[in-house]
Design a protein around this motif. Structure first.
Motif, PDB file in Angstrom:
ATOM      1  N   ARG A   1      45.982  65.628  34.546  1.00  0.00           N
ATOM      2  CA  ARG A   1      44.639  65.058  34.726  1.00  0.00           C
ATOM      3  C   ARG A   1      44.723  63.664  35.335  1.00  0.00           C
ATOM      4  NH1 ARG A   1      40.738  62.535  30.737  1.00  0.00           N
ATOM      5  NH2 ARG A   1      38.721  62.659  31.780  1.00  0.00           N
ATOM      6  N   PHE A   2      45.669  62.863  34.852  1.00  0.00           N
ATOM      7  CA  PHE A   2      45.805  61.497  35.351  1.00  0.00           C
ATOM      8  C   PHE A   2      46.113  61.482  36.844  1.00  0.00           C
ATOM      9  CE2 PHE A   2      48.453  57.833  36.433  1.00  0.00           C
ATOM     10  CZ  PHE A   2      47.640  56.788  36.045  1.00  0.00           C
ATOM     11  N   PHE A   3      47.110  62.259  37.272  1.00  0.00           N
ATOM     12  CA  PHE A   3      47.533  62.203  38.671  1.00  0.00           C
ATOM     13  C   PHE A   3      46.621  62.980  39.625  1.00  0.00           C
ATOM     14  CE2 PHE A   3      51.565  60.960  36.602  1.00  0.00           C
ATOM     15  CZ  PHE A   3      51.771  59.780  37.293  1.00  0.00           C
ATOM     16  N   ILE A   4      45.675  63.715  39.079  1.00  0.00           N
ATOM     17  CA  ILE A   4      44.638  64.323  39.925  1.00  0.00           C
ATOM     18  C   ILE A   4      43.502  63.332  40.145  1.00  0.00           C
ATOM     19  CG2 ILE A   4      42.786  66.049  39.928  1.00  0.00           C
ATOM     20  CD1 ILE A   4      44.774  68.013  38.679  1.00  0.00           C
ATOM     21  N   LEU A   5      43.199  62.547  39.111  1.00  0.00           N
ATOM     22  CA  LEU A   5      42.047  61.649  39.157  1.00  0.00           C
ATOM     23  C   LEU A   5      42.231  60.438  40.062  1.00  0.00           C
ATOM     24  CD1 LEU A   5      40.837  61.471  35.441  1.00  0.00           C
ATOM     25  CD2 LEU A   5      39.570  62.372  37.403  1.00  0.00           C
ATOM     26  N   TYR A   6      43.454  59.868  40.114  1.00  0.00           N
ATOM     27  CA  TYR A   6      43.616  58.551  40.717  1.00  0.00           C
ATOM     28  C   TYR A   6      44.461  58.556  41.999  1.00  0.00           C
ATOM     29  CZ  TYR A   6      41.805  57.088  36.214  1.00  0.00           C
ATOM     30  OH  TYR A   6      41.014  56.938  35.099  1.00  0.00           O
ATOM     31  N   ARG A   7      44.013  57.720  42.955  1.00  0.00           N
ATOM     32  CA  ARG A   7      44.742  57.507  44.197  1.00  0.00           C
ATOM     33  C   ARG A   7      44.546  56.048  44.645  1.00  0.00           C
ATOM     34  NH1 ARG A   7      46.605  61.407  42.781  1.00  0.00           N
ATOM     35  NH2 ARG A   7      47.067  63.374  43.832  1.00  0.00           N
ATOM     36  N   SER A   8      45.581  55.491  45.283  1.00  0.00           N
ATOM     37  CA  SER A   8      45.492  54.149  45.880  1.00  0.00           C
ATOM     38  C   SER A   8      46.495  54.058  47.021  1.00  0.00           C
ATOM     39  CB  SER A   8      45.805  53.066  44.839  1.00  0.00           C
ATOM     40  OG  SER A   8      45.971  51.810  45.483  1.00  0.00           O
ATOM     41  N   ASN A   9      46.045  53.549  48.150  1.00  0.00           N
ATOM     42  CA  ASN A   9      46.948  53.379  49.298  1.00  0.00           C
ATOM     43  C   ASN A   9      47.243  51.902  49.577  1.00  0.00           C
ATOM     44  OD1 ASN A   9      44.489  52.582  50.260  1.00  0.00           O
ATOM     45  ND2 ASN A   9      44.344  54.125  51.884  1.00  0.00           N
ATOM     46  N   VAL A  10      47.110  51.043  48.550  1.00  0.00           N
ATOM     47  CA  VAL A  10      47.418  49.624  48.713  1.00  0.00           C
ATOM     48  C   VAL A  10      48.926  49.446  48.495  1.00  0.00           C
ATOM     49  CG1 VAL A  10      46.790  47.266  48.078  1.00  0.00           C
ATOM     50  CG2 VAL A  10      45.122  49.109  47.796  1.00  0.00           C
ATOM     51  N   ASP A  11      49.704  49.846  49.493  1.00  0.00           N
ATOM     52  CA  ASP A  11      51.165  49.870  49.362  1.00  0.00           C
ATOM     53  C   ASP A  11      51.768  48.503  49.046  1.00  0.00           C
ATOM     54  OD1 ASP A  11      50.958  52.508  49.953  1.00  0.00           O
ATOM     55  OD2 ASP A  11      51.873  52.403  51.942  1.00  0.00           O
ATOM     56  N   ARG A  12      51.156  47.438  49.565  1.00  0.00           N
ATOM     57  CA  ARG A  12      51.743  46.107  49.367  1.00  0.00           C
ATOM     58  C   ARG A  12      51.787  45.706  47.889  1.00  0.00           C
ATOM     59  NH1 ARG A  12      46.526  44.790  51.378  1.00  0.00           N
ATOM     60  NH2 ARG A  12      45.218  43.922  49.723  1.00  0.00           N
ATOM     61  N   SER A  13      50.971  46.363  47.054  1.00  0.00           N
ATOM     62  CA  SER A  13      50.913  46.017  45.630  1.00  0.00           C
ATOM     63  C   SER A  13      52.022  46.675  44.828  1.00  0.00           C
ATOM     64  CB  SER A  13      49.560  46.437  45.038  1.00  0.00           C
ATOM     65  OG  SER A  13      48.497  45.735  45.650  1.00  0.00           O
ATOM     66  N   LEU A  14      52.692  47.666  45.382  1.00  0.00           N
ATOM     67  CA  LEU A  14      53.628  48.491  44.617  1.00  0.00           C
ATOM     68  C   LEU A  14      54.701  47.666  43.915  1.00  0.00           C
ATOM     69  CD1 LEU A  14      54.580  51.275  43.771  1.00  0.00           C
ATOM     70  CD2 LEU A  14      55.761  51.486  45.960  1.00  0.00           C
ATOM     71  N   ALA A  15      55.411  46.830  44.656  1.00  0.00           N
ATOM     72  CA  ALA A  15      56.510  46.044  44.067  1.00  0.00           C
ATOM     73  C   ALA A  15      55.994  45.029  43.052  1.00  0.00           C
ATOM     74  CB  ALA A  15      57.299  45.335  45.164  1.00  0.00           C
ATOM     75  N   ALA A  16      54.825  44.441  43.313  1.00  0.00           N
ATOM     76  CA  ALA A  16      54.253  43.466  42.383  1.00  0.00           C
ATOM     77  C   ALA A  16      53.873  44.137  41.063  1.00  0.00           C
ATOM     78  CB  ALA A  16      53.033  42.795  43.002  1.00  0.00           C
ATOM     79  N   LEU A  17      53.288  45.315  41.141  1.00  0.00           N
ATOM     80  CA  LEU A  17      52.902  46.052  39.934  1.00  0.00           C
ATOM     81  C   LEU A  17      54.129  46.478  39.135  1.00  0.00           C
ATOM     82  CD1 LEU A  17      50.087  48.212  41.529  1.00  0.00           C
ATOM     83  CD2 LEU A  17      49.745  46.565  39.670  1.00  0.00           C
ATOM     84  N   ASP A  18      55.140  46.973  39.839  1.00  0.00           N
ATOM     85  CA  ASP A  18      56.376  47.379  39.184  1.00  0.00           C
ATOM     86  C   ASP A  18      57.030  46.186  38.489  1.00  0.00           C
ATOM     87  OD1 ASP A  18      58.589  48.878  38.422  1.00  0.00           O
ATOM     88  OD2 ASP A  18      59.625  48.577  40.321  1.00  0.00           O
ATOM     89  N   GLY A  19      57.106  45.058  39.189  1.00  0.00           N
ATOM     90  CA  GLY A  19      57.707  43.856  38.616  1.00  0.00           C
ATOM     91  C   GLY A  19      56.955  43.340  37.413  1.00  0.00           C
ATOM     92  N   LEU A  20      55.632  43.316  37.518  1.00  0.00           N
ATOM     93  CA  LEU A  20      54.832  42.815  36.398  1.00  0.00           C
ATOM     94  C   LEU A  20      54.877  43.754  35.196  1.00  0.00           C
ATOM     95  CD1 LEU A  20      51.649  41.304  38.085  1.00  0.00           C
ATOM     96  CD2 LEU A  20      53.449  40.086  36.858  1.00  0.00           C
ATOM     97  N   SER A  21      54.966  45.053  35.451  1.00  0.00           N
ATOM     98  CA  SER A  21      55.069  46.003  34.353  1.00  0.00           C
ATOM     99  C   SER A  21      56.324  45.718  33.526  1.00  0.00           C
ATOM    100  CB  SER A  21      55.120  47.439  34.896  1.00  0.00           C
ATOM    101  OG  SER A  21      55.279  48.359  33.834  1.00  0.00           O
TER     102      SER A  21
END
Length: 405
Positions: free
Chosen positions: A256-276
């Motif tokens: 359900r989670f991976f059907i519901l959500y999408r984002s193509n803001v690729d530049r955020s990927l490393a920042a989100l991973d690092g902050l997590s």
């Protein structure tokens, strides 16, 4: 003889006056001769790429000086053009001013205006001549050159100088001819901030409210500055909804989670991973249960959005390669992704496979055991990276037990 000498002297004075003084006593500024500042910076970049750091620094500094001279000439030229009544009376609408400059044959001024529109786009100045003039008046800074200088010092391990130049570049980010470079600057600043800490410093920092070192707050700040332009991350309702779906106690919560959500803001990927990872580490250093849960919640949400970006990227790549491809499930997506070595390598290079594992891990720590068990099962069966696949497999039984309890 004296009369001839007097005439010669007068002629020299008049000639000097004509060169150095314009209308209303203004000093005439000549257009800089020689290579354009951007071409000099290109040479500096080439020197950097070849490891010629001394030459790079010299050329970058030269480019900054040339840019300043260019801006002074542009300011003078536009100021001179505005003294013409038809230009002055044209108002503030940029398109009307351009027509007036064209009619009065102010070629240099017209070329300057058009070059800025070409480089930064019409929307930058909102059809306002005064906005353009204000921008040019602030344009003495050369953020591209400062960023390059910071990069040299970063390579050479001179963190203070590197940070100084990169912060200067970031402060003038609105002057960048390629706006996306701002995120490169922030990622490099974050990398330097993070690399300055030892594990013991990290623990001491957290225990003493940051008195020992400013670097971790700097790292978080730079990553958050990157995410400030992410429409999904800045949407509090959206971010909360992701955790709500993950917290659902049903076996199908992963799909359900991976059907519901999408984002193509690729530049955020490393920042989100690092902050997590950052927020999860912070949670281990705290004793207050509420604060611990708050940090883990931030970690979960960052990991969740990061995996959404990863799934979106993989889905789009497979869609370009496979006829009639349609997303069905995360398991199906990962199986198909594993058939392409470039996707597998991209996932490895960018920490994507670890990211999926970390999402399941922090979800389990938050008590969302159904989601954790479901995701570990999918990863243990289909993840195209043996290391993280095996780690996920080792967690399946434990997560399932936690889910049943």
């Amino acid at each position: 003889m004296k009369a001839v000498l007097k005439i010669c002297v007068l002629s020299l004075v008049m000639a000097f006056t004509a060169v150095s003084v314009g209308a209303e006593g203004s000093i005439v500024v000549r257009k800089p001769a020689g290579d354009e500042y951007w071409y000099i910076l290109k040479q500096a970049q080439d020197a950097f790429d070849f490891g010629e750091y001394g030459r790079c620094v010299s050329l970058a500094e030269q480019a900054k000086k040339k840019r300043m001279s260019q801006i002074q000439w542009e300011q003078y030229t536009l100021d001179h053009a505005q003294r013409i009544s038809s230009v002055r009376n044209a108002g503030d609408e940029l398109n009307v001013v351009i027509q007036a400059l064209d009619k009065t044959k102010q070629k240099n001024a017209l070329d300057i205006v058009r070059s800025y529109l070409s480089t930064y786009g019409d929307a930058k100045f909102k059809n306002s001549f005064s906005n353009l003039l204000s921008f040019i008046n602030r344009n003495n800074s050369y953020p591209e050159a400062d960023y390059l200088l910071g990069s040299v010092y970063m390579v050479e391990g001179e963190v203070k100088n590197a940070s100084l130049y990169m912060k200067k570049a970031y402060e003038a980010a609105d002057l960048l001819s390629v706006p996306e470079v701002k995120y490169d600057i922030l990622y490099d600043l974050g990398k330097m901030a993070k690399n300055q800490l030892e594990a013991s410093d990290y623990a001491e920092y957290l225990r003493n409210s940051g008195k020992s070192s400013p670097y971790f707050t700097d790292y978080e700040k730079y990553m958050l500055d990157i995410l400030a332009d992410d429409e999904f991350y800045t949407d509090a309702i959206f971010m909360k909804s992701m955790e709500t779906v993950i917290s659902g106690n049903t076996p199908k919560s992963v799909d359900r989670f991976f059907i519901l959500y999408r984002s193509n803001v690729d530049r955020s990927l490393a920042a989100l991973d690092g902050l997590s990872k950052y927020y999860k580490t912070v949670s281990t250093m705290l004793s207050d249960p509420k604060k611990v849960r708050s940090e883990k919640s931030k970690s979960l949400r960052c990991a969740a959005l990061a995996t959404v970006i990863a799934v979106t990227r993989i889905e789009e790549t497979l869609g370009d390669r496979l006829t009639n491809f349609k997303y069905q499930s995360l398991a199906d997506l990962l199986k198909k992704a594993g058939e392409y070595s470039d996707i597998v390598n991209w996932g490895h290079d960018n920490g994507i496979w670890e990211l999926f594992y970390n999402l399941a891990d922090v979800a389990g720590e938050m008590g969302y055991t159904s989601f954790a068990a479901g995701l570990f099962t999918v990863l243990g069966d289909t993840l195209p990276d043996n290391y993280w696949k095996n780690k996920a497999s080792s967690r399946i039984s434990r997560s399932s037990a936690g889910s049943e309890s």
